[in-house]
Motif scaffolding. Structure first.
Motif, PDB file in Angstrom:
ATOM      1  N   LYS A 168       0.903  -1.143   0.387  1.00 16.55           N
ATOM      2  CA  LYS A 168       0.009   0.166  -0.143  1.00 16.55           C
ATOM      3  C   LYS A 168       0.557   0.803  -0.099  1.00 16.55           C
ATOM      4  O   LYS A 168       1.979   1.402   0.728  1.00 16.55           O
ATOM      5  N   HIS A 169       0.398   2.797  -0.301  1.00 17.93           N
ATOM      6  CA  HIS A 169       1.141   3.601  -0.634  1.00 17.93           C
ATOM      7  C   HIS A 169       0.411   4.686  -1.182  1.00 17.93           C
ATOM      8  O   HIS A 169       0.375   5.181  -1.529  1.00 17.93           O
ATOM      9  N   PRO A 170      -0.413   4.955   0.221  1.00 15.46           N
ATOM     10  CA  PRO A 170      -1.292   6.535   0.203  1.00 15.46           C
ATOM     11  C   PRO A 170      -0.600   7.508  -0.327  1.00 15.46           C
ATOM     12  O   PRO A 170      -1.118   8.202  -0.450  1.00 15.46           O
ATOM     13  N   TYR A 171       0.308   7.599   0.675  1.00 15.82           N
ATOM     14  CA  TYR A 171       0.829   8.697   0.494  1.00 15.82           C
ATOM     15  C   TYR A 171       2.021   9.674  -1.145  1.00 15.82           C
ATOM     16  O   TYR A 171       1.241  10.233  -1.266  1.00 15.82           O
ATOM     17  N   VAL A 172       2.299   8.266  -1.382  1.00 16.33           N
ATOM     18  CA  VAL A 172       2.513   8.528  -3.077  1.00 16.33           C
ATOM     19  C   VAL A 172       1.202   8.884  -3.923  1.00 16.33           C
ATOM     20  O   VAL A 172       1.685   9.428  -4.450  1.00 16.33           O
ATOM     21  N   ASP A 173       0.174   8.216  -3.202  1.00 18.05           N
ATOM     22  CA  ASP A 173      -0.770   8.372  -4.335  1.00 18.05           C
ATOM     23  C   ASP A 173      -1.932   9.877  -4.147  1.00 18.05           C
ATOM     24  O   ASP A 173      -2.146  10.557  -4.901  1.00 18.05           O
ATOM     25  N   ALA A 174      -1.357  10.082  -2.495  1.00 16.75           N
ATOM     26  CA  ALA A 174      -1.937  11.624  -2.501  1.00 16.75           C
ATOM     27  C   ALA A 174      -1.220  12.780  -3.571  1.00 16.75           C
ATOM     28  O   ALA A 174      -1.694  13.884  -2.985  1.00 16.75           O
ATOM     29  N   VAL A 175       0.099  12.521  -3.075  1.00 11.08           N
ATOM     30  CA  VAL A 175       0.810  13.023  -4.254  1.00 11.08           C
ATOM     31  C   VAL A 175       0.508  13.467  -5.465  1.00 11.08           C
ATOM     32  O   VAL A 175       0.479  14.690  -6.129  1.00 11.08           O
ATOM     33  N   GLU A 176       0.534  12.191  -6.660  1.00 14.29           N
ATOM     34  CA  GLU A 176       0.450  11.653  -7.077  1.00 14.29           C
ATOM     35  C   GLU A 176      -0.878  12.692  -7.602  1.00 14.29           C
ATOM     36  O   GLU A 176      -1.664  13.180  -8.457  1.00 14.29           O
ATOM     37  N   ALA A 177      -2.367  12.073  -6.998  1.00 11.17           N
ATOM     38  CA  ALA A 177      -3.492  12.650  -6.779  1.00 11.17           C
ATOM     39  C   ALA A 177      -3.415  14.441  -6.992  1.00 11.17           C
ATOM     40  O   ALA A 177      -4.434  15.394  -7.735  1.00 11.17           O
ATOM     41  N   SER A 178      -3.110  14.832  -6.028  1.00  9.57           N
ATOM     42  CA  SER A 178      -2.466  16.173  -5.936  1.00  9.57           C
ATOM     43  C   SER A 178      -1.935  17.283  -7.238  1.00  9.57           C
ATOM     44  O   SER A 178      -2.691  17.940  -7.927  1.00  9.57           O
ATOM     45  N   SER A 179      -1.457  16.452  -7.530  1.00  4.25           N
ATOM     46  CA  SER A 179      -0.944  16.963  -8.648  1.00  4.25           C
ATOM     47  C   SER A 179      -1.578  16.557 -10.183  1.00  4.25           C
ATOM     48  O   SER A 179      -1.295  17.104 -11.478  1.00  4.25           O
ATOM     49  N   ALA A 180      -2.026  15.626 -10.170  1.00  2.00           N
ATOM     50  CA  ALA A 180      -3.080  15.135 -11.574  1.00  2.00           C
ATOM     51  C   ALA A 180      -4.270  16.531 -11.824  1.00  2.00           C
ATOM     52  O   ALA A 180      -4.406  16.494 -12.934  1.00  2.00           O
ATOM     53  N   HIS A 181      -4.566  17.282 -10.717  1.00  2.00           N
ATOM     54  CA  HIS A 181      -5.288  18.282 -11.323  1.00  2.00           C
ATOM     55  C   HIS A 181      -4.435  20.124 -11.198  1.00  2.00           C
ATOM     56  O   HIS A 181      -5.222  21.014 -11.515  1.00  2.00           O
ATOM     57  N   ALA A 182      -3.014  19.298 -11.439  1.00  2.00           N
ATOM     58  CA  ALA A 182      -2.226  20.572 -11.611  1.00  2.00           C
ATOM     59  C   ALA A 182      -2.170  21.043 -13.339  1.00  2.00           C
ATOM     60  O   ALA A 182      -2.401  19.497 -14.342  1.00  2.00           O
ATOM     61  N   ASP A 183      -1.528  21.588 -14.035  1.00  2.00           N
ATOM     62  CA  ASP A 183      -0.714  22.391 -15.194  1.00  2.00           C
ATOM     63  C   ASP A 183      -0.981  20.880 -15.446  1.00  2.00           C
ATOM     64  O   ASP A 183       0.536  20.153 -14.920  1.00  2.00           O
ATOM     65  N   LYS A 184      -1.011  20.368 -16.495  1.00  2.00           N
ATOM     66  CA  LYS A 184       0.289  18.821 -16.803  1.00  2.00           C
ATOM     67  C   LYS A 184       0.823  19.661 -17.577  1.00  2.00           C
ATOM     68  O   LYS A 184       1.946  18.228 -17.823  1.00  2.00           O
ATOM     69  N   ASN A 185       1.236  21.016 -17.849  1.00  2.00           N
ATOM     70  CA  ASN A 185       2.496  21.276 -17.941  1.00  2.00           C
ATOM     71  C   ASN A 185       4.171  20.749 -17.253  1.00  2.00           C
ATOM     72  O   ASN A 185       5.197  21.553 -17.269  1.00  2.00           O
ATOM     73  N   GLN A 186       3.290  21.186 -15.762  1.00  2.00           N
ATOM     74  CA  GLN A 186       4.350  20.849 -14.570  1.00  2.00           C
ATOM     75  C   GLN A 186       4.518  19.725 -14.261  1.00  2.00           C
ATOM     76  O   GLN A 186       3.982  18.743 -14.296  1.00  2.00           O
ATOM     77  N   THR A 187       5.410  19.535 -13.491  1.00  2.00           N
ATOM     78  CA  THR A 187       5.792  18.470 -13.005  1.00  2.00           C
ATOM     79  C   THR A 187       5.130  18.684 -11.661  1.00  2.00           C
ATOM     80  O   THR A 187       5.115  18.920 -11.021  1.00  2.00           O
ATOM     81  N   ASN A 188       5.153  17.156 -11.197  1.00  2.00           N
ATOM     82  CA  ASN A 188       4.389  17.199  -9.282  1.00  2.00           C
ATOM     83  C   ASN A 188       5.426  17.926  -9.072  1.00  2.00           C
ATOM     84  O   ASN A 188       4.666  18.341  -7.790  1.00  2.00           O
ATOM     85  N   ALA A 189       6.836  17.705  -9.070  1.00  2.00           N
ATOM     86  CA  ALA A 189       7.800  19.050  -8.074  1.00  2.00           C
ATOM     87  C   ALA A 189       6.847  20.144  -7.904  1.00  2.00           C
ATOM     88  O   ALA A 189       6.722  20.517  -7.055  1.00  2.00           O
ATOM     89  N   ALA A 190       6.846  20.633  -9.012  1.00  2.00           N
ATOM     90  CA  ALA A 190       5.806  21.724  -9.263  1.00  2.00           C
ATOM     91  C   ALA A 190       4.797  22.160  -9.008  1.00  2.00           C
ATOM     92  O   ALA A 190       4.536  23.025  -8.168  1.00  2.00           O
ATOM     93  N   ALA A 191       4.089  21.670  -9.312  1.00  2.00           N
ATOM     94  CA  ALA A 191       2.858  21.295  -8.525  1.00  2.00           C
ATOM     95  C   ALA A 191       2.709  21.078  -6.940  1.00  2.00           C
ATOM     96  O   ALA A 191       1.866  22.213  -6.436  1.00  2.00           O
ATOM     97  N   PHE A 192       3.413  20.417  -6.658  1.00  2.00           N
ATOM     98  CA  PHE A 192       3.316  20.592  -4.815  1.00  2.00           C
ATOM     99  C   PHE A 192       3.643  21.283  -4.848  1.00  2.00           C
ATOM    100  O   PHE A 192       3.050  22.454  -3.266  1.00  2.00           O
ATOM    101  N   TRP A 193       5.319  21.911  -4.889  1.00  2.00           N
ATOM    102  CA  TRP A 193       5.923  23.771  -4.473  1.00  2.00           C
ATOM    103  C   TRP A 193       4.795  23.883  -5.418  1.00  2.00           C
ATOM    104  O   TRP A 193       6.137  25.488  -5.029  1.00  2.00           O
ATOM    105  N   GLY A 194       4.333  24.524  -5.901  1.00  2.00           N
ATOM    106  CA  GLY A 194       3.468  26.131  -5.967  1.00  2.00           C
ATOM    107  C   GLY A 194       3.259  27.126  -4.859  1.00  2.00           C
ATOM    108  O   GLY A 194       3.556  27.460  -4.356  1.00  2.00           O
ATOM    109  N   ARG A 195       3.837  28.396  -6.185  1.00  2.00           N
ATOM    110  CA  ARG A 195       3.105  29.970  -5.385  1.00  2.00           C
ATOM    111  C   ARG A 195       2.522  29.356  -3.790  1.00  2.00           C
ATOM    112  O   ARG A 195       1.432  29.230  -4.280  1.00  2.00           O
ATOM    113  N   LYS A 196       2.744  30.432  -2.808  1.00  2.00           N
ATOM    114  CA  LYS A 196       1.912  30.225  -2.032  1.00  2.00           C
ATOM    115  C   LYS A 196       2.210  31.674  -1.372  1.00  2.00           C
ATOM    116  O   LYS A 196       3.243  32.454  -1.123  1.00  2.00           O
ATOM    117  N   GLU A 197       1.202  32.064  -0.243  1.00  2.00           N
ATOM    118  CA  GLU A 197       0.731  33.545  -0.573  1.00  2.00           C
ATOM    119  C   GLU A 197       2.015  33.383   1.270  1.00  2.00           C
ATOM    120  O   GLU A 197       2.308  32.988   2.067  1.00  2.00           O
TER     121      GLU A 197
END
Length: 411
Positions: A195-224
């Protein structure tokens, strides 16, 4: 200038050139982060591996020294400051279950390390001098991290020459081991059987991001983030580290070491990483309305951890391994392989998550700092607190496991 290249004893950038070494170190971390967020191939490789490889290349080509005060300062100042920054949003009320699972795997892995050391000794003791003492040393360092290396070397009176060779083997093996661990979540066999729920969660959050971005770029996107956030985050981290250092020093000085129990208590209570973790998590748990609202602490802490990943790769001398200690590298590899075997088999039988197993094994071999760094690089932020706490226990267990192995081998 070119005469310096490949000369490990006379690197292009000297150990005393502090500003240049800090520039290279920070630039290496920045390049790793940039590539990870810019290119898919780099995201799959991960920024942590890129930083390690950059450091290994630079040190093995004689560009930077393998030993310098700058690298010691990263261990002594950058890592302690990174930990509280990463834990300020880690509510202890949410992590008890994860800490328990990781602790169980960590203990299985510790037994695996000791068994691996005995097995490797049986296979190689005729070919490597002073291996009984070194078996104890490697047992300690592959349960509690590098903190136990020097202490057990002195306890078993291992010669300086063999300690140096073992250090080189340990550094290179650790780099190779981290490569393997970071790659495991992407390997189909492990994804199929664990089982790998944390891997799945990171990939799921990235799936809704810009397809031109890598998973890392989506996860560490700009924040206030504001100037006040930076000020409060930095001030909090420095204060926690300073308080932890004072508390650890007091306990180390007042707790005697006259027997085994008091020795364990002294080692545990006198460890500043235990107090850094505890105080930071207490802040996050009992005052989440203040500390949890400080923006940018994860980003600041993560950047410091990438600097640490660069420094891990610096001392891994491939030339020295080939020249002086190839069999010690084999010895270390056997110990690490058995540790991983125990960890993954136990984790599979107990139906634990892949992330728990990977981080527990990492805490055994590299200690809590490298395990926390990996959790950060993978985006498994909920596991940072548990793995630091569990890994800190390894500082104590590693010393005693190492002494037991040495005693079994007649020292």
């Amino acid at each position: 200038m070119w005469g310096h290249i490949f000369d490990l004893n006379n690197p292009l950038v000297g150990a005393e050139n502090t500003w240049m070494l800090w520039t290279i170190c920070v630039l290496g971390a920045a390049i790793a982060i940039y590539l990870e967020q810019k290119y898919e191939w780099a995201a799959k490789l991960t920024g942590a591996i890129i930083a390690l490889v950059l450091a290994i290349v630079l040190s093995n080509f004689g560009i930077i020294p393998m030993d310098a005060p700058t690298w010691d300062n990263v261990w002594g100042f950058v890592v302690p400051l990174a930990i509280p920054l990463l834990l300020l949003q880690c509510d202890m009320r949410k992590i008890g279950k994860e800490a328990g699972r990781i602790l169980i795997i960590f203990l299985f892995g510790s037994v695996g390390t000791a068994c691996g050391a005995l097995l490797a000794y049986a296979a190689l003791h005729k070919f490597i001098p002073e291996l009984a003492g070194l078996a104890g040393v490697f047992t300690g360092t592959y349960i509690g991290g590098t903190v136990n290396f020097a202490a057990l070397g002195a306890a078993f009176d291992v010669s300086g020459e063999m300690i140096s060779a073992a250090t080189v083997a340990d550094n290179l093996l650790m780099a190779l081991y981290f490569f393997a661990l970071i790659a495991i979540p992407s390997i189909g066999f492990f994804r199929k059987h664990f089982k790998h729920p944390y891997v799945d969660a990171v990939e799921a959050s990235s799936a809704h991001a810009d397809k031109n971005q890598t998973n890392a770029a989506a996860f560490w996107g700009r924040k206030e983030i504001s100037l006040k956030d930076i000020a409060l985050g930095a001030a909090t981290a420095f204060t926690i580290v300073t308080l932890s250092d004072i508390i650890a020093t007091i306990f180390a000085s007042i707790i005697p070491t006259g027997n085994a129990f008091l020795g364990i208590l002294n080692t545990l209570m006198g460890n500043k990483y235990l107090w850094i973790t505890t105080i930071a998590m207490c802040c996050a748990t009992f005052a989440p309305g203040f500390f949890g609202e400080i923006k940018g602490t994860n980003e600041l802490g993560t950047f410091l951890i990438y600097i640490f990943f660069f420094v891990i790769g610096v001392p891994a001398s491939i030339v020295m391994i080939v020249k002086n200690s190839p069999l010690l590298l084999v010895f270390a590899a056997i110990v690490v392989f058995v540790n991983m075997l125990f960890s993954f088999v136990a984790g599979k039988l107990l139906k634990f998550n892949l992330e728990d197993i990977i981080l527990a094994s990492n805490a055994n071999i590299g200690g809590p700092t490298t395990a926390a760094a990996m959790a950060v690089s993978k985006g498994w932020t909920d596991l940072i607190g548990p793995i630091v706490l569990v890994g800190t226990l390894g500082y104590v267990l590693g010393t005693y496991f190492g002494l037991i192995v040495g005693s079994i081998l007649g020292l």
